[in-house]
Design a protein around this motif. Structure first.
Motif, PDB file in Angstrom:
ATOM      1  N   UNK A  71     -43.812  40.003  22.620  1.00  0.00           N
ATOM      2  CA  UNK A  71     -42.797  39.079  23.122  1.00  0.00           C
ATOM      3  C   UNK A  71     -42.070  38.325  22.025  1.00  0.00           C
ATOM      4  N   UNK A  72     -42.244  38.748  20.779  1.00  0.00           N
ATOM      5  CA  UNK A  72     -41.591  38.055  19.671  1.00  0.00           C
ATOM      6  C   UNK A  72     -41.190  39.059  18.599  1.00  0.00           C
ATOM      7  N   UNK A  73     -40.304  38.631  17.733  1.00  0.00           N
ATOM      8  CA  UNK A  73     -39.939  39.417  16.558  1.00  0.00           C
ATOM      9  C   UNK A  73     -39.535  38.438  15.471  1.00  0.00           C
ATOM     10  N   UNK A  74     -39.980  38.701  14.263  1.00  0.00           N
ATOM     11  CA  UNK A  74     -39.618  37.858  13.129  1.00  0.00           C
ATOM     12  C   UNK A  74     -38.623  38.615  12.267  1.00  0.00           C
ATOM     13  N   UNK A  75     -37.618  37.895  11.802  1.00  0.00           N
ATOM     14  CA  UNK A  75     -36.609  38.431  10.889  1.00  0.00           C
ATOM     15  C   UNK A  75     -36.932  37.870   9.516  1.00  0.00           C
ATOM     16  N   UNK A  76     -37.101  38.774   8.543  1.00  0.00           N
ATOM     17  CA  UNK A  76     -37.365  38.350   7.174  1.00  0.00           C
ATOM     18  C   UNK A  76     -36.123  38.576   6.310  1.00  0.00           C
ATOM     19  N   UNK A  77     -35.774  37.573   5.522  1.00  0.00           N
ATOM     20  CA  UNK A  77     -34.694  37.702   4.535  1.00  0.00           C
ATOM     21  C   UNK A  77     -35.242  38.500   3.365  1.00  0.00           C
ATOM     22  N   UNK A  78     -34.465  39.464   2.890  1.00  0.00           N
ATOM     23  CA  UNK A  78     -34.896  40.294   1.767  1.00  0.00           C
ATOM     24  C   UNK A  78     -33.755  40.465   0.778  1.00  0.00           C
ATOM     25  N   UNK A  79     -34.094  40.949  -0.391  1.00  0.00           N
ATOM     26  CA  UNK A  79     -33.102  41.310  -1.400  1.00  0.00           C
ATOM     27  C   UNK A  79     -33.078  42.828  -1.516  1.00  0.00           C
ATOM     28  N   UNK A  80     -31.912  43.403  -1.742  1.00  0.00           N
ATOM     29  CA  UNK A  80     -31.728  44.827  -1.975  1.00  0.00           C
ATOM     30  C   UNK A  80     -32.407  45.678  -0.894  1.00  0.00           C
ATOM     31  N   UNK A  81     -31.879  45.589   0.309  1.00  0.00           N
ATOM     32  CA  UNK A  81     -32.462  46.274   1.464  1.00  0.00           C
ATOM     33  C   UNK A  81     -32.529  47.787   1.282  1.00  0.00           C
TER      34      UNK A  81
END
Length: 127
Positions: A71-81
């Motif tokens: 029931x959840x999802x986390x979005x992670x900030x990244x560099x150079x996807x």
């Protein structure tokens, strides 16, 4: 290679996203928008580089979290996807979709070892 630079967002399912957003606005003072709420912050002490973390309630029947059943999802900030996705493929990580680019960044989804769908986001200009 630096992989995660911060939390880009927290997304969760609920019965009524509009009412949930209104409840958080009324009772906890969130400054809401059509997508939920954004929490602005600065990347480093004494930095002029502003960033944000998104908080978004989704309808409980959303397919956006699929194939995860959570029931959840986390979005992670990244560099150079692009480079990160190549590295993750070599490590055997399940990549759900292709990298998509929008005016606010690049996105891709992966599955963690417990079956959680995770969103990776490379912001445009690291903002």
């Amino acid at each position: 290679m630096k992989k995660v630079t911060g939390i880009g967002g927290v997304f969760f399912k609920c019965k009524d996203p509009k009412k949930t957003t209104e409840w958080y606005q009324k009772h906890l003072g969130l400054e809401t928008n059509p997508y939920g709420a954004s929490f602005d912050w600065y990347q480093e002490a004494d930095s002029a580089t502003k960033a944000s973390t998104q908080w978004t309630p989704f309808a409980e029947n959303t397919k956006y979290f699929d194939p995860s059943t959570k029931d959840f999802m986390i979005n992670y900030r990244v560099e150079n996807l692009v480079a990160l996705v190549e590295e993750l493929k070599k490590e055997g990580v399940t990549i759900v979709d292709e990298i998509e680019t929008y005016d606010y960044g690049k996105f891709v989804h992966i599955i963690d070892l417990e079956g959680n769908k995770v969103e990776l986001w490379e912001p445009i200009n690291n903002n």
